[in-house]
Design an enzyme around this catalytic site. Structure first.
Site, mmCIF file in Angstrom:
data_model
loop_
_atom_site.group_PDB
_atom_site.id
_atom_site.type_symbol
_atom_site.label_atom_id
_atom_site.label_comp_id
_atom_site.label_asym_id
_atom_site.label_seq_id
_atom_site.Cartn_x
_atom_site.Cartn_y
_atom_site.Cartn_z
ATOM 1 N N SER A 13 0.830 -1.198 0.000
ATOM 2 C CA SER A 13 0.000 0.000 0.000
ATOM 3 C C SER A 13 0.862 1.244 0.000
ATOM 4 O O SER A 13 1.997 1.246 0.468
ATOM 5 C CB SER A 13 -0.909 0.007 1.233
ATOM 6 O OG SER A 13 -1.574 1.242 1.341
ATOM 7 N N HIS A 16 -3.543 -1.935 -24.902
ATOM 8 C CA HIS A 16 -3.115 -1.752 -23.518
ATOM 9 C C HIS A 16 -2.226 -0.520 -23.424
ATOM 10 O O HIS A 16 -1.254 -0.380 -24.157
ATOM 11 C CB HIS A 16 -2.340 -2.977 -23.019
ATOM 12 C CG HIS A 16 -1.946 -2.857 -21.577
ATOM 13 N ND1 HIS A 16 -0.644 -2.859 -21.151
ATOM 14 C CD2 HIS A 16 -2.706 -2.718 -20.463
ATOM 15 C CE1 HIS A 16 -0.601 -2.741 -19.830
ATOM 16 N NE2 HIS A 16 -1.843 -2.645 -19.395
ATOM 17 N N HIS A 44 -7.366 0.508 -14.967
ATOM 18 C CA HIS A 44 -6.895 -0.179 -13.769
ATOM 19 C C HIS A 44 -6.049 0.771 -12.918
ATOM 20 O O HIS A 44 -5.435 1.701 -13.433
ATOM 21 C CB HIS A 44 -6.071 -1.410 -14.145
ATOM 22 C CG HIS A 44 -6.906 -2.570 -14.570
ATOM 23 N ND1 HIS A 44 -6.716 -3.847 -14.082
ATOM 24 C CD2 HIS A 44 -7.973 -2.650 -15.408
ATOM 25 C CE1 HIS A 44 -7.612 -4.663 -14.620
ATOM 26 N NE2 HIS A 44 -8.374 -3.967 -15.438
ATOM 27 N N GLU A 84 -5.735 -11.164 -10.020
ATOM 28 C CA GLU A 84 -4.278 -11.225 -10.082
ATOM 29 C C GLU A 84 -3.668 -11.584 -8.732
ATOM 30 O O GLU A 84 -2.600 -12.216 -8.667
ATOM 31 C CB GLU A 84 -3.707 -9.899 -10.585
ATOM 32 C CG GLU A 84 -3.993 -8.710 -9.686
ATOM 33 C CD GLU A 84 -3.502 -7.394 -10.284
ATOM 34 O OE1 GLU A 84 -2.732 -7.444 -11.256
ATOM 35 O OE2 GLU A 84 -3.885 -6.335 -9.776
#
Length: 710
Positions: free
Chosen positions: A203, A422, A492, A517
Site C-alpha cells: 500500500s 493496452h 486499472h 491477479e
C-alpha cells in the site's frame, strides 16, 4: 415595521427555519432537514420509522487563498445560515442503459431543495436531497455569486451519525489504492484492527487516521438493517473517505488531498458529488439498487452504437503468474529507452507479446466465440517502466520487434476477432496526455475499439494522489477523449467508480479493487467475491478477470500460489460479479483440460435484460439469475464463502408454458477450495417455471446454471 415585514419576521421566517421533511415515493424512507440554533445545517434519515442516520451536520471548511490579502479571513460554510427558500418536487422516469443488469431502469424520487444564505458573508449555498425507496443522495450546490467566486476547500464536513455499533465491511483509508482485502468488524473495533488491515508493503500507506475507511462502506445493524455509504457522480472533485468517531459512531467525510494538502479548488457555479446512503432490511436490495446510477446525469454520447459488452482473453495471466514477461530484453535497465536500437537488442526469451504467442490467443478466441484479445507488453518501454522520473518511458505507438502490429490486426480481423489495446501510463499522466491523441489515432487505424489503461505507481509530475481532484479530472478526460475516437475504456489502478458509466457508457470497466491477479500473489480470501458486490461494485462494474479453472498454478508454472475458490466457483463469478467486460483469464491449454466446464464460460452472456437477486448476505453468499439480452435464456450463479452454502433455487422467473434445457455445473460432494478444488459435476435436465433446484456449494465454491429456452 410594516405589515409585510411583520409577517415575514413572525410567521414566514420561523416556518422556513422549522424542520423540512421529504419521504420516498413508497413512504418508507424519510429525510428531515433543519438548522441548529447557530444556523448549522443538519439532516436525519429513517427507514420504516427506524433511525438510520441520526441528526448529522453538513458544511464545508474553506482554506484561505495564499494570494489573498493578509487581513482577509476566510469564512467557513459551516454555520450562520438562514433558510432563504425550500422547494419540493417529484421525478419519475424510466431510462434504458446502453448496457447493464437490466434493459430499463426506473429513476423515481422525491426531492427537497434547501436554499441557504449566510448573512454575514452574503453567500448562498443550496443543499439538494433526493429520496428514493432504497435510500437518499445529498449534495452541495454553489450558484454563481459575487461573494463566492473562486474558493478552496480545506475539508468537507458531511456527517453520517450511526445509531449503534454496527457490523461493517471496510477497507482502511488510502488515497491511492483499493487493492486490499475487506475487513469485517464492529465499528468500535476498527481502530484496533486498522494496523493489521493495512498492507504496509504494497500500500501507499497514505492513511489519514486509524479509523479512516473507504467507500462504498457496507454495514448491518443489530436489528437487521443493511446500510451502505458511498458517493455518486464524482466529477471535478476529490474522492471521499470516511473518518470515524468510534466513541459516538459518527462518520465524517474526509477528502483526498492534492500534493499541497488542499482538498479542492472550485469556481462557481459548481457542485459536489452526491453523498449516498442505501438502506433496506433485505440484503438483496443492496445489490439490485440503481440509486448510484440514477444520481448521475444521462448519457452524453449521442451515438452509442459502437459501445458493446465484450468477452475477451489475452496475454496476461501467464505474465501475472510469472511464466512470461512484459519486457522484450534484459539488456537496458538504465539506458534512456528512446536511444535503444531495438533491432539489435537481445531478446530475453520470455517476452509474452510475440507475434506467434498472440496468434495462439487469437485462434483460441475465434474458436470459442470470444470477442477480443488483450495484449499487454506489446509496446517498447517495459524495461524501465517503473522508474517514474522518466517522463517519456512509453509513447503508446511503438511496438517491440517481435510484435507485428499490422499483421496481427489483419489476422485477428480475418478470424472475426479484435485486439484490445493496452496503455500502461506508469502514472506519468502528463506524458500520457501528450501522447494520447496519437495513441487513439493508432487504435483507429488498426481497428481497436477498447483499451485497458493502467496507473501503477506514484503520480508524476505533481505528486498528487490517485484519488485527488486533479486525477479524477484526468480519468474523466481520458474517457471523454476516447469517446471522440469511439474507444471503450477499462482503467486499472484508477479511482473507484461512482456511476459515471451512465453518463459515459464507453467507461465499460475499472479495476479499483483487489482482483484475480492476487490469486497469483498469495491468494484472496474465499469470501472476497461475496463482499465486493456490496462494496466496490456499488459504483460500477469491475474487470475482475475471472475464469481461472486450473486453480493450482504450480501445475504449469513455478508459482506456488493457488486460487482460493473451487473451479465451479470461478464459473459462478461470470454471473455474480456483474460486468459488461468479462475476461476469460486462464491459458488456452488450461481450458482444454476442463473443456466441459469451459462450455459455461462460452455460453454465458455479458449483457442482460433482467436480473433477480435470489438470496444474499454480505461476505456469506450471493445467488442471482439473469436473462441474456435479446433472448429467452437465463443464467444463474451462486457463490459462497469458506463455510459453504445450501441453496434452493426456485425457477419462478422462467416464462410460463416454456421448457428450458437446464445444465447445472456444481461442486462435487467432496469438493473443497483447499483440498479438492477441481472436483465438479455437470447434470442436464429439462425444467419449467415453478421447478426447484437444490444445490450444495462447497467451502469456497459455488454453482452455475444455464437455462436455454427450447
Amino acid at each position: 415595521m410594516n405589515r409585510i415585514q411583520t409577517f415575514l419576521a413572525m410567521v414566514l421566517l420561523p416556518m422556513l427555519a422549522a424542520a423540512q421533511t421529504v419521504t420516498s415515493p413508497n413512504g418508507k424512507v424519510k429525510l428531515t432537514f433543519s438548522l441548529t440554533d447557530n444556523g448549522a445545517p443538519t439532516y436525519a434519515l429513517t427507514f420504516k420509522d427506524k433511525p438510520v442516520v441520526k441528526p448529522s451536520r453538513l458544511g464545508l471548511e474553506l482554506a484561505k487563498d495564499k494570494h489573498a490579502s493578509r487581513k482577509m479571513k476566510e469564512t467557513d460554510l459551516m454555520d450562520g445560515f438562514k433558510i432563504a427558500d425550500t422547494r419540493t418536487s417529484t421525478f419519475d422516469e424510466t431510462w434504458k442503459p446502453v448496457w447493464g443488469e437490466t434493459a430499463a431502469i426506473r429513476n423515481h424520487y422525491n426531492e427537497l431543495e434547501v436554499s441557504l444564505n449566510q448573512p454575514a458573508t452574503h453567500r448562498n449555498v443550496i443543499i439538494r436531497f433526493r429520496v428514493y425507496d432504497d435510500g437518499m443522495g445529498l449534495r452541495y450546490e454553489f450558484p454563481q455569486q459575487k461573494a463566492l467566486n473562486y474558493f478552496l476547500i480545506k475539508e468537507e464536513h458531511t456527517q453520517f451519525a450511526m445509531t449503534g455499533d454496527h457490523k461493517a465491511w471496510w477497507l482502511p483509508g488510502d488515497y491511492d489504492t483499493q487493492e486490499q482485502e475487506t475487513q469485517e468488524s464492529r465499528l468500535s473495533e476498527i481502530r484496533g484492527r486498522f494496523n493489521d488491515a493495512v498492507n504496509w508493503k504494497n500500500s501507499s500507506v497514505a492513511v489519514f487516521s486509524p479509523t479512516g475507511v473507504q467507500t462504498a462502506l457496507q454495514m448491518k445493524t443489530a436489528d437487521g438493517l443493511y446500510i451502505n455509504i458511498h458517493e455518486a457522480a464524482c466529477v471535478d472533485y476529490a474522492t471521499m473517505h470516511l473518518n470515524l468517531d468510534d466513541k459516538n459512531f459518527v462518520f465524517e467525510s474526509w477528502l483526498t488531498p492534492d500534493a499541497t494538502g488542499l482538498k479542492g479548488c472550485m469556481q462557481t457555479p459548481c457542485q459536489t458529488p452526491w453523498r449516498t446512503v442505501l438502506v433496506s432490511d433485505d440484503a438483496r436490495d443492496m445489490l439490485s439498487s440503481n440509486l448510484i446510477l440514477n444520481l448521475n446525469e444521462p448519457c452524453k454520447i449521442e451515438d452509442t452504437s459502437w459501445i458493446h459488452p465484450t468477452k475477451y482473453c489475452g496475454v496476461w495471466w501467464e505474465m501475472i503468474v510469472g511464466k512470461s514477461s512484459w519486457s522484450y530484453t534484459d539488456e537496458y535497465p538504465s539506458i534512456k529507452l528512446d536511444r535503444i536500437d531495438w533491432t539489435k537488442a537481445k531478446p530475453n526469451g520470455c517476452h509474452g507479446a510475440t507475434t506467434a504467442n498472440v496468434k495462439k490467443y487469437i485462434d483460441f478466441a475465434a474458436a470459442n466465440g470470444l470477442d477480443q484479445v488483450l495484449v499487454e507488453g506489446w509496446n517498447v518501454g517495459w524495461e524501465d517502466w517503473a522508474n517514474h522520473w522518466k517522463r517519456d518511458v512509453f509513447d503508446f505507438v511503438t511496438p517491440y520487434p517481435d510484435f507485428d502490429l499490422k499483421y496481427l490486426n489483419e489476422y485477428a480481423h480475418s478470424k472475426g476477432v479484435k485486439l484490445m489495446m493496452h496503455h500502461e501510463t506508469s502514472s506519468s499522466v502528463g506524458n500520457y496526455e501528450r501522447h494520447m491523441e496519437n495513441a487513439f489515432r493508432l487504435m483507429n487505424q488498426y481497428g481497436y475499439d477498447a483499451v485497458k489503461g493502467g496507473y501503477v505507481g506514484d503520480i508524476i509530475p505533481r505528486g498528487d494522489h490517485h484519488f485527488s481532484q486533479s486525477m479524477n479530472e484526468h480519468y474523466l478526460y481520458v474517457v471523454k477523449e476516447a469517446a471522440k475516437h469511439r474507444v471503450m475504456v477499462n482503467a486499472h489502478e484508477a479511482v473507484r467508480p461512482t456511476g459515471l458509466c451512465r453518463t459515459y457508457p464507453n467507461l465499460v470497466g475499472n479495476e479499483s479493487a483487489r482482483g484475480t491477479e492476487y490469486e497469483a500473489f498469495g491468494g484472496n480470501r474465499p469470501d472476497h467475491t461475496v463482499i465486493l458486490p456490496f462494496t466496490r461494485l456499488q459504483g460500477g462494474p469491475m474487470d475482475y478477470t475471472p475464469g481461472i479453472l486450473e486453480t493450482q498454478l504450480s501445475t504449469w508454472s513455478n508459482n506456488k500460489s493457488w486460487v482460493r475458490t473451487t473451479l465451479v466457483g470461478q464459473l459462478a463469478l461470470y454471473v455474480t460479479m456483474y460486468s459488461p467486460l468479462q475476461m476469460v483469464a486462464d491459458l488456452p491449454e488450461n481450458y482444454a483440460k476442463f473443456n466441459d466446464a469451459f462450455q459455461f464460460i462460452k455460453d454465458v452472456a455479458c449483457d442482460w435484460d433482467e436480473s433477480r437477486y435470489l438470496e444474499a448476505e454480505p461476505a456469506d453468499y450471493i445467488t442471482v439469475a439473469r436473462k441474456a439480452k435479446g433472448t429467452d435464456n437465463w443464467f444463474v450463479g451462486g457463490k459462497c464463502d469458506e463455510n459453504g452454502h445450501r441453496s434452493i433455487v426456485k425457477l419462478d422467473f422462467l416464462d410460463k408454458g416454456r421448457k428450458y434445457e437446464c445444465t447445472v455445473y456444481a461442486d462435487a460432494k467432496d469438493a473443497h477450495y483447499k483440498d479438492n478444488p477441481k472436483a465438479y459435476t455437470i447434470t442436464r435436465r429439462v425444467v419449467k417455471k415453478g421447478d426447484t433446484l437444490k444445490l450444495t456449494q462447497a467451502p469456497g465454491g459455488g454453482f452455475a446454471i444455464s437455462l436455454i429456452a427450447k
